[in-house]
Design an enzyme around this catalytic site. Structure first.
Site, PDB file in Angstrom:
ATOM      1  N   ALA A 141       0.840  -1.189   0.000  1.00 36.86           N
ATOM      2  CA  ALA A 141       0.000   0.000   0.000  1.00 36.86           C
ATOM      3  C   ALA A 141       0.879   1.245   0.000  1.00 36.86           C
ATOM      4  O   ALA A 141       1.875   1.311   0.728  1.00 36.86           O
ATOM      5  CB  ALA A 141      -0.915  -0.002   1.228  1.00 36.86           C
ATOM      6  N   SER A 175       0.968   2.454  -8.470  1.00 32.26           N
ATOM      7  CA  SER A 175       0.027   3.046  -9.427  1.00 32.26           C
ATOM      8  C   SER A 175       0.709   4.107 -10.285  1.00 32.26           C
ATOM      9  O   SER A 175       0.499   4.165 -11.501  1.00 32.26           O
ATOM     10  CB  SER A 175      -1.177   3.655  -8.705  1.00 32.26           C
ATOM     11  OG  SER A 175      -1.962   2.641  -8.118  1.00 32.26           O
ATOM     12  N   ALA A 192     -10.835   1.184 -13.877  1.00 31.73           N
ATOM     13  CA  ALA A 192     -10.887   1.392 -12.430  1.00 31.73           C
ATOM     14  C   ALA A 192     -11.796   0.353 -11.799  1.00 31.73           C
ATOM     15  O   ALA A 192     -12.939   0.184 -12.219  1.00 31.73           O
ATOM     16  CB  ALA A 192     -11.410   2.795 -12.128  1.00 31.73           C
ATOM     17  N   THR A 193     -11.280  -0.329 -10.784  1.00 32.77           N
ATOM     18  CA  THR A 193     -12.087  -1.324 -10.076  1.00 32.77           C
ATOM     19  C   THR A 193     -12.643  -0.795  -8.760  1.00 32.77           C
ATOM     20  O   THR A 193     -13.466  -1.449  -8.133  1.00 32.77           O
ATOM     21  CB  THR A 193     -11.263  -2.596  -9.804  1.00 32.77           C
ATOM     22  OG1 THR A 193     -10.139  -2.256  -8.994  1.00 32.77           O
ATOM     23  CG2 THR A 193     -10.800  -3.248 -11.105  1.00 32.77           C
ATOM     24  N   HIS A 209      -6.885  10.129  -8.125  1.00 35.28           N
ATOM     25  CA  HIS A 209      -6.389   9.318  -9.245  1.00 35.28           C
ATOM     26  C   HIS A 209      -6.857   9.896 -10.580  1.00 35.28           C
ATOM     27  O   HIS A 209      -6.088   9.946 -11.549  1.00 35.28           O
ATOM     28  CB  HIS A 209      -6.847   7.859  -9.111  1.00 35.28           C
ATOM     29  CG  HIS A 209      -5.935   7.020  -8.288  1.00 35.28           C
ATOM     30  ND1 HIS A 209      -4.877   6.345  -8.821  1.00 35.28           N
ATOM     31  CD2 HIS A 209      -5.936   6.745  -6.961  1.00 35.28           C
ATOM     32  CE1 HIS A 209      -4.245   5.687  -7.861  1.00 35.28           C
ATOM     33  NE2 HIS A 209      -4.870   5.907  -6.730  1.00 35.28           N
ATOM     34  N   ASP A 224      -6.331  -0.825 -12.478  1.00 43.82           N
ATOM     35  CA  ASP A 224      -5.938  -0.442 -11.122  1.00 43.82           C
ATOM     36  C   ASP A 224      -7.165  -0.566 -10.230  1.00 43.82           C
ATOM     37  O   ASP A 224      -8.042   0.281 -10.289  1.00 43.82           O
ATOM     38  CB  ASP A 224      -5.385   0.973 -11.121  1.00 43.82           C
ATOM     39  CG  ASP A 224      -4.556   1.298  -9.893  1.00 43.82           C
ATOM     40  OD1 ASP A 224      -4.519   0.479  -8.954  1.00 43.82           O
ATOM     41  OD2 ASP A 224      -3.949   2.379  -9.860  1.00 43.82           O
TER      42      ASP A 224
END
Length: 170
Positions: free
Chosen positions: A11, A16, A34-35, A50, A84
């Site tokens: 993390a 990213s 994007a998930t 983002h 991502d």
């Protein structure tokens, strides 16, 4: 540099940002899949940050569950597709009670037939503490298996730590 790339790390490791830079280096046309789902204010703010990091050369597809369909719909030799991230996708599947093994198998087999450059971002969860509850352990184990299976079919795998990429495969 066409093919499949996995960018993995902890993390806030910089994975990213590194994956985005990779996608920008391989194609002028880029699709961000994007998930993440905006389930609370913190996630809404993260998604907004983002989005702000991507310029108009990116198109965005929001797909929290049907990932291989979204990738297949956008993968082509003239663009890069950035997913991502696999960690949130897996969490979304578990939350919905979906068959994780089947979905992961479908993703892995689907990745092998795609054209273009596909970059997948995922969290490395095997370096931390053992979760103190069964649900956490189920998630950790499923994420570890998913990462291994995706890495096996990728042409390149990078581990990102403290913003520094280390090529593991390729």
């Amino acid at each position: 540099m066409m093919g499949r790339t996995l960018v993995i790390g902890g993390a806030r490791s910089g994975k990213s940002a590194y994956a985005k830079a990779l996608a920008e280096s391989v194609a002028e046309h880029r699709v961000f899949i994007a998930t993440a789902e905006p389930i609370d204010l913190e996630m809404e703010e993260r998604i907004a940050r983002h989005r702000a990091d991507r310029d108009r050369t990116w198109s965005t597809v929001e797909e929290p569950v049907e990932l291989i369909d979204a990738i297949a719909a956008h993968a082509s030799s003239d663009r890069s597709v950035l997913v991502d991230c696999l960690t949130l996708w897996l969490s979304n599947l578990l939350h919905r009670g979906r068959d994780v093994e089947s979905a992961a198998g479908g993703l892995v087999s689907g990745l092998t037939s795609l054209q273009g450059h596909v970059i997948l971002v995922s969290n490395e969860v095997g370096l931390g503490l053992v979760p103190d509850n069964p649900a956490g352990r189920v998630f950790r184990d499923a994420q570890g298996r998913l990462n291994q299976d995706v890495a096996a079919v990728c042409d390149r795998v990078y581990l990102v730590t403290a913003g520094l990429p280390l090529l593991l495969k390729g």
